[in-house]
Write a protein that holds these residues in place. Structure first.
Motif, PDB file in Angstrom:
ATOM      1  N   ALA A  97       0.820  -1.208   0.000  1.00 40.40           N
ATOM      2  CA  ALA A  97       0.000   0.000   0.000  1.00 40.40           C
ATOM      3  C   ALA A  97       0.854   1.259   0.000  1.00 40.40           C
ATOM      4  O   ALA A  97       0.470   2.276  -0.584  1.00 40.40           O
ATOM      5  CB  ALA A  97      -0.934  -0.004   1.215  1.00 40.40           C
ATOM      6  N   ALA A  98       2.029   1.204   0.643  1.00 35.18           N
ATOM      7  CA  ALA A  98       2.911   2.368   0.689  1.00 35.18           C
ATOM      8  C   ALA A  98       3.766   2.501  -0.564  1.00 35.18           C
ATOM      9  O   ALA A  98       4.417   3.524  -0.764  1.00 35.18           O
ATOM     10  CB  ALA A  98       3.813   2.297   1.916  1.00 35.18           C
ATOM     11  N   GLY A  99       3.803   1.477  -1.408  1.00 34.62           N
ATOM     12  CA  GLY A  99       4.542   1.549  -2.655  1.00 34.62           C
ATOM     13  C   GLY A  99       6.030   1.298  -2.513  1.00 34.62           C
ATOM     14  O   GLY A  99       6.807   1.713  -3.384  1.00 34.62           O
ATOM     15  N   VAL A 100       6.464   0.616  -1.448  1.00 31.26           N
ATOM     16  CA  VAL A 100       7.883   0.299  -1.294  1.00 31.26           C
ATOM     17  C   VAL A 100       8.135  -1.108  -1.835  1.00 31.26           C
ATOM     18  O   VAL A 100       7.233  -1.945  -1.887  1.00 31.26           O
ATOM     19  CB  VAL A 100       8.328   0.411   0.178  1.00 31.26           C
ATOM     20  N   THR A 101       9.366  -1.395  -2.230  1.00 29.75           N
ATOM     21  CA  THR A 101       9.694  -2.664  -2.883  1.00 29.75           C
ATOM     22  C   THR A 101      10.929  -3.283  -2.243  1.00 29.75           C
ATOM     23  O   THR A 101      11.580  -2.675  -1.388  1.00 29.75           O
ATOM     24  CB  THR A 101       9.952  -2.451  -4.386  1.00 29.75           C
ATOM     25  N   GLN A 102      11.259  -4.500  -2.727  1.00 30.51           N
ATOM     26  CA  GLN A 102      12.428  -5.223  -2.238  1.00 30.51           C
ATOM     27  C   GLN A 102      12.401  -5.335  -0.716  1.00 30.51           C
ATOM     28  O   GLN A 102      13.399  -5.106  -0.036  1.00 30.51           O
ATOM     29  CB  GLN A 102      13.727  -4.547  -2.706  1.00 30.51           C
ATOM     30  N   VAL A 103      11.246  -5.686  -0.178  1.00 26.64           N
ATOM     31  CA  VAL A 103      11.071  -5.738   1.269  1.00 26.64           C
ATOM     32  C   VAL A 103      11.686  -7.023   1.829  1.00 26.64           C
ATOM     33  O   VAL A 103      11.425  -8.115   1.333  1.00 26.64           O
ATOM     34  CB  VAL A 103       9.573  -5.671   1.641  1.00 26.64           C
ATOM     35  N   ARG A 104      12.504  -6.853   2.860  1.00 26.21           N
ATOM     36  CA  ARG A 104      13.102  -8.009   3.550  1.00 26.21           C
ATOM     37  C   ARG A 104      12.780  -7.876   5.041  1.00 26.21           C
ATOM     38  O   ARG A 104      13.032  -6.829   5.641  1.00 26.21           O
ATOM     39  CB  ARG A 104      14.605  -8.053   3.332  1.00 26.21           C
ATOM     40  N   ILE A 105      12.252  -8.952   5.634  1.00 29.00           N
ATOM     41  CA  ILE A 105      11.828  -8.954   7.036  1.00 29.00           C
ATOM     42  C   ILE A 105      12.617 -10.033   7.773  1.00 29.00           C
ATOM     43  O   ILE A 105      12.562 -11.206   7.399  1.00 29.00           O
ATOM     44  CB  ILE A 105      10.317  -9.224   7.167  1.00 29.00           C
ATOM     45  N   GLU A 106      13.316  -9.640   8.817  1.00 26.71           N
ATOM     46  CA  GLU A 106      14.176 -10.579   9.552  1.00 26.71           C
ATOM     47  C   GLU A 106      13.809 -10.565  11.036  1.00 26.71           C
ATOM     48  O   GLU A 106      14.210  -9.654  11.769  1.00 26.71           O
ATOM     49  CB  GLU A 106      15.646 -10.212   9.377  1.00 26.71           C
ATOM     50  N   PRO A 107      13.032 -11.542  11.521  1.00 28.76           N
ATOM     51  CA  PRO A 107      12.729 -11.625  12.958  1.00 28.76           C
ATOM     52  C   PRO A 107      13.957 -12.072  13.743  1.00 28.76           C
ATOM     53  O   PRO A 107      14.741 -12.902  13.286  1.00 28.76           O
ATOM     54  CB  PRO A 107      11.620 -12.677  13.035  1.00 28.76           C
ATOM     55  N   GLY A 108      14.125 -11.484  14.932  1.00 29.91           N
ATOM     56  CA  GLY A 108      15.217 -11.868  15.809  1.00 29.91           C
ATOM     57  C   GLY A 108      14.770 -12.863  16.863  1.00 29.91           C
ATOM     58  O   GLY A 108      13.664 -13.406  16.821  1.00 29.91           O
ATOM     59  N   THR A 109      15.640 -13.100  17.824  1.00 27.54           N
ATOM     60  CA  THR A 109      15.361 -14.045  18.901  1.00 27.54           C
ATOM     61  C   THR A 109      14.572 -13.355  20.008  1.00 27.54           C
ATOM     62  O   THR A 109      14.991 -12.297  20.489  1.00 27.54           O
ATOM     63  CB  THR A 109      16.669 -14.599  19.488  1.00 27.54           C
ATOM     64  N   PRO A 110      13.443 -13.897  20.422  1.00 22.92           N
ATOM     65  CA  PRO A 110      12.655 -13.277  21.496  1.00 22.92           C
ATOM     66  C   PRO A 110      13.431 -13.224  22.806  1.00 22.92           C
ATOM     67  O   PRO A 110      14.272 -14.069  23.088  1.00 22.92           O
ATOM     68  CB  PRO A 110      11.428 -14.179  21.624  1.00 22.92           C
ATOM     69  N   GLY A 111      13.140 -12.225  23.595  1.00 25.34           N
ATOM     70  CA  GLY A 111      13.774 -12.084  24.901  1.00 25.34           C
ATOM     71  C   GLY A 111      12.910 -11.239  25.811  1.00 25.34           C
ATOM     72  O   GLY A 111      11.882 -10.690  25.401  1.00 25.34           O
ATOM     73  N   VAL A 212       3.825  -8.256  -8.554  1.00 26.74           N
ATOM     74  CA  VAL A 212       4.234  -7.305  -9.581  1.00 26.74           C
ATOM     75  C   VAL A 212       4.807  -6.049  -8.957  1.00 26.74           C
ATOM     76  O   VAL A 212       5.724  -5.433  -9.490  1.00 26.74           O
ATOM     77  CB  VAL A 212       3.022  -6.966 -10.481  1.00 26.74           C
ATOM     78  N   THR A 213       4.280  -5.650  -7.804  1.00 23.26           N
ATOM     79  CA  THR A 213       4.666  -4.369  -7.220  1.00 23.26           C
ATOM     80  C   THR A 213       5.753  -4.487  -6.172  1.00 23.26           C
ATOM     81  O   THR A 213       6.392  -3.514  -5.836  1.00 23.26           O
ATOM     82  CB  THR A 213       3.448  -3.704  -6.557  1.00 23.26           C
ATOM     83  N   GLU A 214       5.991  -5.664  -5.615  1.00 23.70           N
ATOM     84  CA  GLU A 214       6.991  -5.762  -4.557  1.00 23.70           C
ATOM     85  C   GLU A 214       7.539  -7.169  -4.476  1.00 23.70           C
ATOM     86  O   GLU A 214       6.933  -8.124  -4.918  1.00 23.70           O
ATOM     87  CB  GLU A 214       6.384  -5.396  -3.200  1.00 23.70           C
ATOM     88  N   GLU A 215       8.747  -7.263  -3.919  1.00 20.81           N
ATOM     89  CA  GLU A 215       9.349  -8.572  -3.661  1.00 20.81           C
ATOM     90  C   GLU A 215       9.637  -8.618  -2.173  1.00 20.81           C
ATOM     91  O   GLU A 215      10.430  -7.848  -1.642  1.00 20.81           O
ATOM     92  CB  GLU A 215      10.628  -8.736  -4.459  1.00 20.81           C
ATOM     93  N   THR A 216       9.007  -9.520  -1.470  1.00 19.67           N
ATOM     94  CA  THR A 216       9.146  -9.602  -0.018  1.00 19.67           C
ATOM     95  C   THR A 216       9.865 -10.874   0.340  1.00 19.67           C
ATOM     96  O   THR A 216       9.476 -11.966  -0.096  1.00 19.67           O
ATOM     97  CB  THR A 216       7.774  -9.579   0.669  1.00 19.67           C
ATOM     98  N   THR A 217      10.918 -10.771   1.150  1.00 23.16           N
ATOM     99  CA  THR A 217      11.686 -11.922   1.587  1.00 23.16           C
ATOM    100  C   THR A 217      11.687 -11.975   3.094  1.00 23.16           C
ATOM    101  O   THR A 217      11.981 -10.982   3.747  1.00 23.16           O
ATOM    102  CB  THR A 217      13.144 -11.833   1.082  1.00 23.16           C
ATOM    103  N   VAL A 218      11.347 -13.133   3.630  1.00 22.41           N
ATOM    104  CA  VAL A 218      11.454 -13.358   5.064  1.00 22.41           C
ATOM    105  C   VAL A 218      12.709 -14.135   5.318  1.00 22.41           C
ATOM    106  O   VAL A 218      12.891 -15.239   4.808  1.00 22.41           O
ATOM    107  CB  VAL A 218      10.228 -14.128   5.598  1.00 22.41           C
ATOM    108  N   ALA A 219      13.627 -13.583   6.105  1.00 24.89           N
ATOM    109  CA  ALA A 219      14.906 -14.237   6.368  1.00 24.89           C
ATOM    110  C   ALA A 219      14.691 -15.536   7.119  1.00 24.89           C
ATOM    111  O   ALA A 219      13.953 -15.564   8.114  1.00 24.89           O
ATOM    112  CB  ALA A 219      15.822 -13.316   7.185  1.00 24.89           C
ATOM    113  N   GLN A 220      15.330 -16.586   6.649  1.00 25.47           N
ATOM    114  CA  GLN A 220      15.201 -17.890   7.300  1.00 25.47           C
ATOM    115  C   GLN A 220      16.233 -17.991   8.424  1.00 25.47           C
ATOM    116  O   GLN A 220      17.322 -17.515   8.310  1.00 25.47           O
ATOM    117  CB  GLN A 220      15.428 -19.012   6.280  1.00 25.47           C
TER     118      GLN A 220
END
Length: 220
Positions: A97-111, A212-220
């Motif tokens: 919705a915001a029009g940003v691309t090449q999104v990468r999301i990397e969750p860390g270790t909970p604490g 088409v509008t974005e590429e989203t990667t979730v870090a493994q």
């Protein structure tokens, strides 16, 4: 003895009686009055303090419904499980919705939170490309997510265009490379305040998604 001497003696005796009366009667009376005045001032100060406390309690009572509603809404924004895949999907939606691309999301270790508390913290690193307006829109949409998100830092820099490429038209916003450090929270049911363990599947349940509008990667 002359009359003048008698008058002087009489005046002296009168002054002595007045002095003795002051020392024996008026002085102690004035002292008691001063003590009573101090007691009265102390009681008035105590009454004023009690009145202020009563007013504070009345304000708390009047606002208890609103505070309870806010606490209920806040609890809804802090689930009992990490729910990382669901949160990733929400980020994908607001990124599109915001029009940003090449999104990468990397969750860390909970604490556990640094200040302590009955909930766990999951650090999240997000990177994407977009204009300044896209970044601003993305941050505003983060505030409106169902999940409570705390943005700790935002870093960005323009993407340098190769010298051989044509310059963009004048007035077009540059594309930024953005990195956001954030936190989300969850409160395990019955948790006494420490961070609950999280299974690897919970943080890697989302897979790479391309549209088409974005590429989203979730870090493994």
């Amino acid at each position: 003895m002359s009359g003048r001497s008698l008058v002087l003696i009489g005046l002296g005796i009168l002054l002595l009686l007045i002095l003795l009366g002051y020392l024996l009667v008026v002085g102690p009376l004035l002292g008691r009055l001063s003590d009573r005045a101090e007691e009265r001032d102390a009681k008035e100060a105590q009454v004023a303090q009690l009145q202020a406390q009563v007013q504070d309690l009345e304000r708390v009572r009047d606002n208890s419904g609103e505070l309870g509603q806010r606490i209920l809404e806040l609890n809804k924004r802090v689930p009992s499980e990490p729910e990382i895949p669901t949160f990733v999907v929400q980020l994908q939606q607001i990124a599109g919705a915001a029009g940003v691309t090449q999104v990468r999301i990397e969750p860390g270790t909970p604490g556990a939170p640094p200040q302590g508390g009955p909930y766990s913290v999951v650090p999240i690193t997000m990177t994407f490309e977009g204009t300044y307006e896209g970044l601003r829109d993305f941050l505003l949409r983060c505030n409106d997510l169902v999940r409570l998100v705390t943005i700790n830092s935002v870093a960005y820099e323009p993407i340098i265009v190769d010298a051989g490429e044509e310059d963009l038209a004048t007035g077009v916003e540059p594309i930024l490379n953005v990195e956001i450090e954030a936190e989300i929270y969850f409160q395990p049911e019955g948790d006494g305040g420490g961070a609950a363990p999280i299974s690897p599947e919970a943080t890697t349940g989302a897979t790479e998604t391309t549209t088409v509008t974005e590429e989203t990667t979730v870090a493994q």
